[in-house]
Design a protein around this motif. Structure first.
Motif: not given
Length: 169
Positions: A17, A21, A25, A123, A126-127, A133
Protein backbone atom coordinates in the motif's frame (compact mmCIF):
# COMPACT_ATOMS: atom_id res chain seq x y z
CA UNK A 1 -5.22 -12.93 32.52
CA UNK A 2 -7.81 -12.87 29.77
CA UNK A 3 -8.59 -15.68 27.36
CA UNK A 4 -8.40 -14.40 23.77
CA UNK A 5 -8.10 -15.94 20.34
CA UNK A 6 -5.41 -15.23 17.75
CA UNK A 7 -7.56 -15.30 14.61
CA UNK A 8 -5.03 -14.28 11.96
CA UNK A 9 -1.34 -13.54 11.61
CA UNK A 10 0.10 -11.63 8.67
CA UNK A 11 3.75 -11.48 7.67
CA UNK A 12 4.19 -9.51 4.48
CA UNK A 13 7.56 -9.19 2.78
CA UNK A 14 6.17 -6.50 0.47
CA UNK A 15 4.89 -3.00 1.17
CA UNK A 16 1.77 -3.23 -0.99
CA UNK A 17 0.00 0.00 0.00
CA UNK A 18 2.48 2.59 -1.23
CA UNK A 19 1.80 5.59 -3.40
CA UNK A 20 -1.70 6.84 -4.15
CA UNK A 21 -4.73 4.78 -3.13
CA UNK A 22 -6.35 5.59 -6.49
CA UNK A 23 -3.59 3.53 -8.16
CA UNK A 24 -4.55 0.42 -6.17
CA UNK A 25 -2.37 -1.97 -4.15
CA UNK A 26 0.93 -3.21 -5.54
CA UNK A 27 1.06 -6.87 -6.51
CA UNK A 28 2.36 -9.33 -3.99
CA UNK A 29 1.74 -12.79 -2.65
CA UNK A 30 -1.91 -13.79 -2.84
CA UNK A 31 -2.03 -14.41 0.90
CA UNK A 32 0.54 -13.39 3.48
CA UNK A 33 -1.47 -14.89 6.31
CA UNK A 34 0.48 -17.51 8.25
CA UNK A 35 -0.27 -19.97 11.06
CA UNK A 36 2.89 -19.15 13.03
CA UNK A 37 5.17 -16.14 13.45
CA UNK A 38 8.57 -15.72 15.04
CA UNK A 39 8.85 -12.54 17.10
CA UNK A 40 12.23 -10.97 17.78
CA UNK A 41 12.85 -8.47 20.56
CA UNK A 42 12.99 -4.89 19.26
CA UNK A 43 13.06 -6.13 15.63
CA UNK A 44 9.53 -7.35 14.81
CA UNK A 45 8.18 -10.36 12.97
CA UNK A 46 10.72 -12.42 11.04
CA UNK A 47 10.03 -12.06 7.31
CA UNK A 48 7.82 -8.97 7.60
CA UNK A 49 8.51 -5.80 5.62
CA UNK A 50 9.15 -3.81 8.84
CA UNK A 51 11.48 -6.38 10.43
CA UNK A 52 14.70 -4.76 11.73
CA UNK A 53 13.99 -1.45 9.98
CA UNK A 54 15.30 1.35 12.20
CA UNK A 55 12.48 3.71 11.21
CA UNK A 56 9.87 1.17 12.34
CA UNK A 57 11.40 -0.33 15.49
CA UNK A 58 8.85 1.41 17.70
CA UNK A 59 6.02 0.28 15.41
CA UNK A 60 7.17 -2.96 13.82
CA UNK A 61 4.12 -4.99 14.89
CA UNK A 62 0.49 -3.91 14.59
CA UNK A 63 -2.21 -5.61 16.64
CA UNK A 64 -5.92 -5.21 15.93
CA UNK A 65 -9.19 -6.43 17.46
CA UNK A 66 -11.57 -8.29 15.14
CA UNK A 67 -14.46 -6.57 16.90
CA UNK A 68 -13.34 -3.29 15.28
CA UNK A 69 -13.29 -4.52 11.66
CA UNK A 70 -15.96 -2.77 9.58
CA UNK A 71 -17.84 -5.95 8.64
CA UNK A 72 -20.87 -3.88 7.61
CA UNK A 73 -18.79 -2.44 4.78
CA UNK A 74 -17.15 -5.72 3.74
CA UNK A 75 -17.93 -8.97 5.58
CA UNK A 76 -14.67 -10.47 4.30
CA UNK A 77 -12.46 -7.71 5.77
CA UNK A 78 -9.36 -9.11 7.48
CA UNK A 79 -5.63 -8.52 7.90
CA UNK A 80 -5.04 -8.63 4.16
CA UNK A 81 -7.17 -5.50 3.87
CA UNK A 82 -5.96 -3.59 6.94
CA UNK A 83 -2.28 -4.60 6.65
CA UNK A 84 -2.08 -5.23 10.40
CA UNK A 85 -0.06 -8.20 11.74
CA UNK A 86 -2.06 -9.79 14.56
CA UNK A 87 -5.84 -10.06 14.73
CA UNK A 88 -7.26 -10.85 18.17
CA UNK A 89 -10.72 -11.64 19.45
CA UNK A 90 -11.67 -10.76 23.01
CA UNK A 91 -9.67 -7.67 24.00
CA UNK A 92 -10.05 -3.93 23.43
CA UNK A 93 -6.48 -3.47 22.28
CA UNK A 94 -7.10 0.13 21.16
CA UNK A 95 -7.64 1.20 24.79
CA UNK A 96 -4.17 0.04 25.85
CA UNK A 97 -1.88 2.65 24.27
CA UNK A 98 1.02 3.17 26.65
CA UNK A 99 0.68 -0.25 28.29
CA UNK A 100 2.92 -3.29 28.16
CA UNK A 101 1.05 -6.46 27.22
CA UNK A 102 1.77 -10.16 27.15
CA UNK A 103 0.35 -12.62 24.62
CA UNK A 104 0.87 -16.37 24.99
CA UNK A 105 -0.52 -18.77 22.40
CA UNK A 106 1.09 -21.80 24.00
CA UNK A 107 4.82 -21.44 23.30
CA UNK A 108 5.52 -18.92 26.06
CA UNK A 109 4.59 -15.30 26.61
CA UNK A 110 5.65 -12.61 24.17
CA UNK A 111 5.58 -9.06 25.51
CA UNK A 112 4.90 -5.89 23.55
CA UNK A 113 5.07 -2.19 24.31
CA UNK A 114 1.85 -0.67 22.95
CA UNK A 115 3.23 2.61 21.63
CA UNK A 116 0.53 4.39 19.64
CA UNK A 117 -2.67 4.01 17.66
CA UNK A 118 -2.45 2.62 14.13
CA UNK A 119 -4.44 5.33 12.45
CA UNK A 120 -6.39 4.22 9.39
CA UNK A 121 -5.50 5.87 6.12
CA UNK A 122 -7.28 6.45 2.81
CA UNK A 123 -6.14 3.00 1.67
CA UNK A 124 -8.83 1.47 3.90
CA UNK A 125 -11.51 2.94 1.61
CA UNK A 126 -9.82 1.13 -1.30
CA UNK A 127 -9.00 -2.23 0.29
CA UNK A 128 -12.18 -2.61 2.40
CA UNK A 129 -14.66 -0.18 0.86
CA UNK A 130 -15.94 3.40 1.01
CA UNK A 131 -16.35 4.56 4.60
CA UNK A 132 -13.84 2.12 6.10
CA UNK A 133 -11.29 4.78 7.01
CA UNK A 134 -13.91 6.67 9.00
CA UNK A 135 -15.28 3.46 10.56
CA UNK A 136 -11.81 2.47 11.77
CA UNK A 137 -11.03 5.80 13.47
CA UNK A 138 -10.19 5.05 17.07
CA UNK A 139 -10.18 1.33 16.35
CA UNK A 140 -7.56 0.68 13.70
CA UNK A 141 -5.29 -1.24 16.06
CA UNK A 142 -2.06 -0.33 17.82
CA UNK A 143 1.59 -0.08 16.78
CA UNK A 144 3.88 -2.05 19.06
CA UNK A 145 7.49 -2.90 19.82
CA UNK A 146 8.24 -6.52 20.76
CA UNK A 147 10.03 -6.62 24.11
CA UNK A 148 10.83 -10.34 24.02
CA UNK A 149 11.56 -13.13 21.58
CA UNK A 150 8.97 -15.82 21.01
CA UNK A 151 6.50 -17.57 18.78
CA UNK A 152 2.81 -16.84 18.26
CA UNK A 153 0.38 -19.23 16.62
CA UNK A 154 -3.28 -19.19 15.64
CA UNK A 155 -5.84 -20.30 18.20
CA UNK A 156 -6.58 -19.80 21.88
CA UNK A 157 -4.19 -17.56 23.81
CA UNK A 158 -3.86 -15.73 27.09
CA UNK A 159 -3.58 -11.97 27.19
CA UNK A 160 -2.39 -9.87 30.09
CA UNK A 161 -1.61 -6.24 30.76
CA UNK A 162 1.73 -6.45 32.56
CA UNK A 163 2.38 -2.71 32.69
CA UNK A 164 -0.37 -0.10 32.89
CA UNK A 165 -0.44 2.90 30.55
CA UNK A 166 2.02 5.49 31.82
CA UNK A 167 3.93 3.03 34.03
CA UNK A 168 7.65 2.63 33.57
CA UNK A 169 8.39 -0.94 32.46
Amino acid sequence: MTEVEVLQLLVSPAHRLAGRPADGPAPGPSDERVARVEVRRRLGLVGDRYYARPAHRDASVTIMAVERLPMGIDPSADLRHTRRNILLRGVDIDSLVGATISLDSGAGAVTFAVNRPARPCAWMDVTIGPGAQRALRGGGGVRCTPLSDGVLTLGPATFEVVGEPGAMT
